[in-house]
Scaffold this motif. Structure first.
Motif, PDB file in Angstrom:
ATOM      1  N   LEU A 117       9.576   1.373   7.700  1.00  0.00           N
ATOM      2  CA  LEU A 117       9.701   1.012   6.283  1.00  0.00           C
ATOM      3  C   LEU A 117      10.073   2.212   5.419  1.00  0.00           C
ATOM      4  CD1 LEU A 117       6.638  -1.421   5.904  1.00  0.00           C
ATOM      5  CD2 LEU A 117       9.059  -2.031   5.994  1.00  0.00           C
ATOM      6  N   LYS A 118       9.481   3.370   5.735  1.00  0.00           N
ATOM      7  CA  LYS A 118       9.791   4.596   4.998  1.00  0.00           C
ATOM      8  C   LYS A 118      11.253   4.988   5.196  1.00  0.00           C
ATOM      9  CE  LYS A 118       6.049   6.240   2.862  1.00  0.00           C
ATOM     10  NZ  LYS A 118       6.049   6.641   1.433  1.00  0.00           N
ATOM     11  N   HIS A 119      11.702   4.933   6.429  1.00  0.00           N
ATOM     12  CA  HIS A 119      13.082   5.327   6.718  1.00  0.00           C
ATOM     13  C   HIS A 119      14.094   4.362   6.103  1.00  0.00           C
ATOM     14  CE1 HIS A 119      11.531   7.648  10.475  1.00  0.00           C
ATOM     15  NE2 HIS A 119      11.460   8.359   9.351  1.00  0.00           N
ATOM     16  N   ALA A 120      13.659   3.113   5.890  1.00  0.00           N
ATOM     17  CA  ALA A 120      14.577   2.116   5.335  1.00  0.00           C
ATOM     18  C   ALA A 120      14.723   2.244   3.832  1.00  0.00           C
ATOM     19  CB  ALA A 120      14.085   0.711   5.685  1.00  0.00           C
ATOM     20  N   GLU A 121      13.880   3.056   3.198  1.00  0.00           N
ATOM     21  CA  GLU A 121      13.947   3.196   1.741  1.00  0.00           C
ATOM     22  C   GLU A 121      15.194   3.923   1.291  1.00  0.00           C
ATOM     23  OE1 GLU A 121      10.339   5.145   0.604  1.00  0.00           O
ATOM     24  OE2 GLU A 121       9.094   3.372   0.909  1.00  0.00           O
ATOM     25  N   LEU A 132       0.788  -1.225   0.000  1.00  0.00           N
ATOM     26  CA  LEU A 132       0.000   0.000   0.000  1.00  0.00           C
ATOM     27  C   LEU A 132       0.822   1.277   0.000  1.00  0.00           C
ATOM     28  CD1 LEU A 132      -2.791  -0.975   2.584  1.00  0.00           C
ATOM     29  CD2 LEU A 132      -2.954  -0.958   0.087  1.00  0.00           C
ATOM     30  N   LEU A 133       1.971   1.279   0.679  1.00  0.00           N
ATOM     31  CA  LEU A 133       2.728   2.522   0.849  1.00  0.00           C
ATOM     32  C   LEU A 133       3.173   3.166  -0.465  1.00  0.00           C
ATOM     33  CD1 LEU A 133       4.842   1.674   4.036  1.00  0.00           C
ATOM     34  CD2 LEU A 133       3.111   3.479   3.802  1.00  0.00           C
ATOM     35  N   PRO A 134       3.578   2.392  -1.478  1.00  0.00           N
ATOM     36  CA  PRO A 134       3.985   3.056  -2.733  1.00  0.00           C
ATOM     37  C   PRO A 134       2.826   3.736  -3.465  1.00  0.00           C
ATOM     38  CG  PRO A 134       4.894   0.831  -2.586  1.00  0.00           C
ATOM     39  CD  PRO A 134       3.856   0.946  -1.518  1.00  0.00           C
ATOM     40  N   GLU A 135       1.595   3.326  -3.141  1.00  0.00           N
ATOM     41  CA  GLU A 135       0.439   3.812  -3.883  1.00  0.00           C
ATOM     42  C   GLU A 135      -0.386   4.869  -3.148  1.00  0.00           C
ATOM     43  OE1 GLU A 135       0.241   2.715  -6.882  1.00  0.00           O
ATOM     44  OE2 GLU A 135       1.747   1.133  -6.633  1.00  0.00           O
ATOM     45  N   LEU A 136      -0.223   4.942  -1.800  1.00  0.00           N
ATOM     46  CA  LEU A 136      -1.116   5.781  -0.997  1.00  0.00           C
ATOM     47  C   LEU A 136      -0.342   6.614   0.019  1.00  0.00           C
ATOM     48  CD1 LEU A 136      -3.787   3.043  -0.157  1.00  0.00           C
ATOM     49  CD2 LEU A 136      -4.091   4.921  -1.787  1.00  0.00           C
ATOM     50  N   PRO A 137      -0.917   7.730   0.483  1.00  0.00           N
ATOM     51  CA  PRO A 137      -0.314   8.454   1.606  1.00  0.00           C
ATOM     52  C   PRO A 137      -0.194   7.521   2.807  1.00  0.00           C
ATOM     53  CG  PRO A 137      -2.075   9.746   0.608  1.00  0.00           C
ATOM     54  CD  PRO A 137      -2.147   8.382   0.000  1.00  0.00           C
ATOM     55  N   MET A 138       0.778   7.770   3.677  1.00  0.00           N
ATOM     56  CA  MET A 138       1.070   6.845   4.759  1.00  0.00           C
ATOM     57  C   MET A 138      -0.127   6.648   5.698  1.00  0.00           C
ATOM     58  SD  MET A 138       4.384   6.574   7.253  1.00  0.00           S
ATOM     59  CE  MET A 138       4.159   8.164   8.027  1.00  0.00           C
ATOM     60  N   LYS A 139      -0.822   7.739   6.060  1.00  0.00           N
ATOM     61  CA  LYS A 139      -1.956   7.589   6.972  1.00  0.00           C
ATOM     62  C   LYS A 139      -3.048   6.715   6.376  1.00  0.00           C
ATOM     63  CE  LYS A 139      -1.608  11.721   9.873  1.00  0.00           C
ATOM     64  NZ  LYS A 139      -2.314  12.949  10.336  1.00  0.00           N
TER      65      LYS A 139
END
Length: 303
Positions: free
Chosen positions: A299-303, A268-275
């Motif tokens: 997960l965001k910080h690991a990108e 979901l994260l690549p397609e949608l805002p995090m919230k």
């Protein structure tokens, strides 16, 4: 006039000034919330409607007469009707007849908001079934009072259960069912059964429960502890088993497996805002939104 009634003279005048100009249609049932202990918790609209109504139906006429007199409201006995759990269906038809004749009827239970745990639900159904209007007046409620003190209602909301079954076996079965409820649960209990309820809830171990005793009254007590500790807490002081009780069984969101949560978030994260991604992941997996949000940040910080 008693000293108690005299002290509310200004409140009665304030009620007339503040809400007297509002529309109070004839032929309507007014559900009036009354204090659960502290007389000062009455609303201005409640005071005005109790004065204005042509009739007052109530759970106990003697109790409500005392309440009205405390507010310096004079209500003749022949203008009051007892409407309680044992005669509600029959008494509701009398109320419907008065409403059809164009009268205003106020209904008050002994304490709090009618038709939630107290009588009134069948009355409301009968009035609505006759095509007549029901006007609710918000006010005191043990349910919202104890919830506000518990601090346990998060995004999942809460469930109102009220009184559990009186029989031990049925009560324990009901508690076992609540063990799987992830949301906060509001329970009510009378003093003569609070120890039995505490014993049943103790089976839930470390799950937290907030106990509200004598809410809004002089000896009000609010305590939060583990369910396993509740019987001992009651036994530690004889005063703790006295009075009316409202309890909140704190919610326990079901944790999603880390693999499930991570898998869904990665999609979901690549397609949608995090919230939005976190919200959808929580709905899909049944996991804690807070835990999934922390995982999304990692997960965001690991990108």
């Amino acid at each position: 006039m008693s000293s108690s009634a005299a002290s509310f003279a200004a409140a009665l005048q304030a009620a007339r000034t503040a809400v007297g100009a509002q529309d109070y249609p004839h032929g309507a049932l007014y559900l009036v919330a009354t204090p659960i202990g502290n007389l000062g918790d009455v609303t201005l609209r409640a005071l005005h409607v109790l004065q204005l109504a042509d009739r007052v139906a109530c759970e106990d006429t003697r109790h409500t007469q005392q309440l009205l007199r405390a507010y310096s409201i004079d209500r003749p006995g022949d203008r009051m009707l007892a409407l309680h759990q044992h005669n509600e269906a029959q008494a509701a038809q009398q109320v419907v007849a008065w409403l059809q004749a164009g009268e205003r009827v106020a209904y008050a239970s002994d304490a709090g908001t009618p038709a939630v745990s107290d009588p009134g639900a069948r009355l409301v159904a009968a009035v609505q079934g006759a095509g007549l209007r029901v006007v609710p007046l918000p006010g005191a409620s043990s349910v919202t009072t104890v919830l506000s003190a518990a601090g346990s209602v998060e995004e999942g909301g809460f469930v109102f259960v009220g009184f559990l079954p009186a029989k031990a076996g049925e009560r324990e079965t009901a508690v076992q069912a609540l063990a799987g409820e992830p949301r906060a649960v509001v329970l009510l209990e009378a003093p003569h059964r609070i120890e039995a309820l505490a014993k049943a809830l103790a089976l839930l171990g470390a799950r937290r429960v907030t106990v509200g005793r004598e809410l809004t009254k002089q000896f009000e007590q609010v305590a939060t502890l583990a369910c396993a500790e509740l019987p001992g807490w009651l036994a530690a002081d004889p005063q703790r088993t006295r009075g009316e009780f409202a309890l909140v069984l704190h919610g326990e969101p079901q944790a999603a497996g880390s693999d499930d949560g991570e898998r869904v978030l990665r999609l979901l994260l690549p397609e949608l805002p995090m919230k939005t991604a976190v919200k959808l992941a929580a709905e899909i997996t049944g996991g804690s939104r807070n835990a999934l949000y922390e995982l999304a940040l990692r997960l965001k910080h690991a990108e």
